[in-house]
Design a protein around this motif. Structure first.
Motif, mmCIF file in Angstrom:
data_model
loop_
_atom_site.group_PDB
_atom_site.id
_atom_site.type_symbol
_atom_site.label_atom_id
_atom_site.label_comp_id
_atom_site.label_asym_id
_atom_site.label_seq_id
_atom_site.Cartn_x
_atom_site.Cartn_y
_atom_site.Cartn_z
ATOM 1 N N LYS A 104 0.951 -1.415 -0.544
ATOM 2 C CA LYS A 104 -0.025 -0.223 0.174
ATOM 3 C C LYS A 104 1.008 1.101 -0.136
ATOM 4 N N THR A 105 0.264 2.062 -0.639
ATOM 5 C CA THR A 105 1.364 3.422 -0.577
ATOM 6 C C THR A 105 0.645 4.985 -0.481
ATOM 7 N N LYS A 106 0.709 5.360 0.223
ATOM 8 C CA LYS A 106 -0.537 6.605 0.989
ATOM 9 C C LYS A 106 0.127 8.384 0.406
ATOM 10 N N THR A 107 -0.300 9.199 -0.411
ATOM 11 C CA THR A 107 0.688 9.974 -1.167
ATOM 12 C C THR A 107 0.210 11.303 -0.791
ATOM 13 N N THR A 108 0.613 12.242 -0.433
ATOM 14 C CA THR A 108 0.296 13.520 0.201
ATOM 15 C C THR A 108 0.966 14.440 -1.068
ATOM 16 N N ASN A 109 -0.063 14.946 -1.792
ATOM 17 C CA ASN A 109 0.848 16.201 -2.945
ATOM 18 C C ASN A 109 0.851 17.813 -2.402
ATOM 19 N N ILE A 110 1.687 18.295 -2.142
ATOM 20 C CA ILE A 110 1.465 19.669 -1.245
ATOM 21 C C ILE A 110 2.045 20.195 -2.937
ATOM 22 N N MET A 111 1.598 21.964 -3.018
ATOM 23 C CA MET A 111 2.173 22.510 -3.713
ATOM 24 C C MET A 111 2.728 23.865 -2.948
ATOM 25 N N ARG A 112 4.180 24.128 -3.182
ATOM 26 C CA ARG A 112 4.758 24.633 -2.246
ATOM 27 C C ARG A 112 4.818 26.212 -2.751
ATOM 28 N N GLY A 113 4.628 27.220 -2.357
ATOM 29 C CA GLY A 113 4.694 28.352 -2.485
ATOM 30 C C GLY A 113 3.843 29.080 -2.976
ATOM 31 N N ASP A 114 2.766 28.278 -3.536
ATOM 32 C CA ASP A 114 1.310 29.343 -3.806
ATOM 33 C C ASP A 114 0.445 30.403 -2.639
ATOM 34 N N PHE A 115 0.433 30.335 -1.644
ATOM 35 C CA PHE A 115 0.789 31.477 -0.940
ATOM 36 C C PHE A 115 -0.371 31.564 -1.007
ATOM 37 N N GLY A 116 -1.836 30.550 -0.932
ATOM 38 C CA GLY A 116 -3.047 30.705 -0.670
ATOM 39 C C GLY A 116 -3.416 30.256 -2.028
ATOM 40 N N SER A 117 -2.526 30.353 -2.394
ATOM 41 C CA SER A 117 -3.246 30.759 -4.112
ATOM 42 C C SER A 117 -4.050 29.202 -4.054
ATOM 43 N N GLN A 118 -3.868 28.490 -4.026
ATOM 44 C CA GLN A 118 -4.443 26.467 -4.620
ATOM 45 C C GLN A 118 -5.521 26.309 -3.793
ATOM 46 N N LYS A 119 -6.813 26.162 -4.462
ATOM 47 C CA LYS A 119 -7.546 25.767 -3.303
ATOM 48 C C LYS A 119 -7.670 24.614 -1.970
ATOM 49 N N ASP A 120 -6.409 23.511 -2.920
ATOM 50 C CA ASP A 120 -6.375 22.351 -2.106
ATOM 51 C C ASP A 120 -5.339 22.460 -1.332
ATOM 52 N N MET A 121 -5.049 23.800 -0.266
ATOM 53 C CA MET A 121 -4.170 24.204 0.738
ATOM 54 C C MET A 121 -4.947 24.452 1.308
ATOM 55 N N LYS A 122 -6.134 25.374 1.567
ATOM 56 C CA LYS A 122 -6.348 25.876 2.444
ATOM 57 C C LYS A 122 -7.289 24.535 3.078
ATOM 58 N N PRO A 123 -7.134 24.576 4.637
ATOM 59 C CA PRO A 123 -8.070 23.852 5.197
ATOM 60 C C PRO A 123 -9.012 23.758 5.142
ATOM 61 N N ARG A 124 -9.262 22.155 5.286
ATOM 62 C CA ARG A 124 -10.664 21.901 4.950
ATOM 63 C C ARG A 124 -11.471 20.972 6.100
ATOM 64 N N ILE A 125 -10.929 21.503 7.138
ATOM 65 C CA ILE A 125 -11.324 21.016 8.342
ATOM 66 C C ILE A 125 -12.268 22.278 9.438
ATOM 67 N N ARG A 126 -13.395 21.688 9.292
ATOM 68 C CA ARG A 126 -14.706 22.444 10.088
ATOM 69 C C ARG A 126 -14.859 21.494 11.897
ATOM 70 N N VAL A 127 -15.073 22.495 12.545
ATOM 71 C CA VAL A 127 -15.161 21.753 13.811
ATOM 72 C C VAL A 127 -16.294 22.537 14.173
ATOM 73 N N SER A 128 -17.665 22.045 14.495
ATOM 74 C CA SER A 128 -18.939 22.886 14.392
ATOM 75 C C SER A 128 -19.436 21.961 16.111
ATOM 76 N N ILE A 129 -18.910 22.326 17.407
ATOM 77 C CA ILE A 129 -20.154 21.748 18.688
ATOM 78 C C ILE A 129 -21.632 21.964 18.928
ATOM 79 N N ALA A 130 -21.595 23.270 18.488
ATOM 80 C CA ALA A 130 -23.237 23.957 18.203
ATOM 81 C C ALA A 130 -24.438 22.546 18.504
ATOM 82 N N PRO A 131 -24.001 21.392 17.506
ATOM 83 C CA PRO A 131 -24.997 20.237 17.051
ATOM 84 C C PRO A 131 -24.746 19.362 18.162
ATOM 85 N N LEU A 132 -23.893 19.201 18.859
ATOM 86 C CA LEU A 132 -23.630 18.522 20.279
ATOM 87 C C LEU A 132 -24.449 19.679 21.348
#
Length: 149
Positions: A104-132
């Protein structure tokens, strides 16, 4: 701004203990990858750990490549960074896979030096405790109501 380079972090699982513990084999695999992709080797540093495992750092004109092996786990961690548009890191990875034959292989591709212009470099983690909190508050109200009766 256009990204400066591509950085692959690669986890290889299920590799042979003997291959991951053999410094000459790892050297040969890494140098074959560099040669096949036509990269320029500047320097290489290798270290064998006791009782097993190894680490390697290869400095390239186009950037760098590193490995750390854990033969007892059948695991290898690679870092492949290329700053040249022509030297695609996935080509290096294909050669390394051919040598190490991971299950098995797990590969993570990172674009370096894009200064946030690439969509995949923005954090997609969203935590919400309101429903709980709503569930907890509702259950507290239900228990309170039942206790009153």
């Amino acid at each position: 701004m256009k990204p400066i380079g591509r950085h692959l972090t690669v986890d290889m699982y299920g590799c042979s203990f003997d291959n991951l513990n053999n410094l000459e084999f790892i050297k040969m695999a890494m140098l074959a990858a560099i040669d096949e992709v036509s990269l320029t080797l500047l320097s290489a540093n290798y270290h064998k750990f006791e009782p097993h495992g190894l680490a390697a750092l290869i400095l390239l004109a186009e950037s760098h490549m590193t490995i750390r092996t854990y033969p007892e786990l059948g695991y290898a961690a690679f870092d492949i960074f290329t700053s040249d548009d022509l030297s695609r890191p996935e080509r290096i990875l294909a050669v390394l896979k051919r040598f190490l034959k991971p299950e098995k292989t797990k590969t993570t591709n990172i674009m370096r030096g894009d200064f946030g212009s690439q969509k995949d470099m923005k954090p997609r983690i969203r935590v919400s405790i309101a429903p709980l909190r709503r569930v907890r508050n509702t259950s507290a109200k239900v228990w309170s109501f039942l206790r009153k009766k």
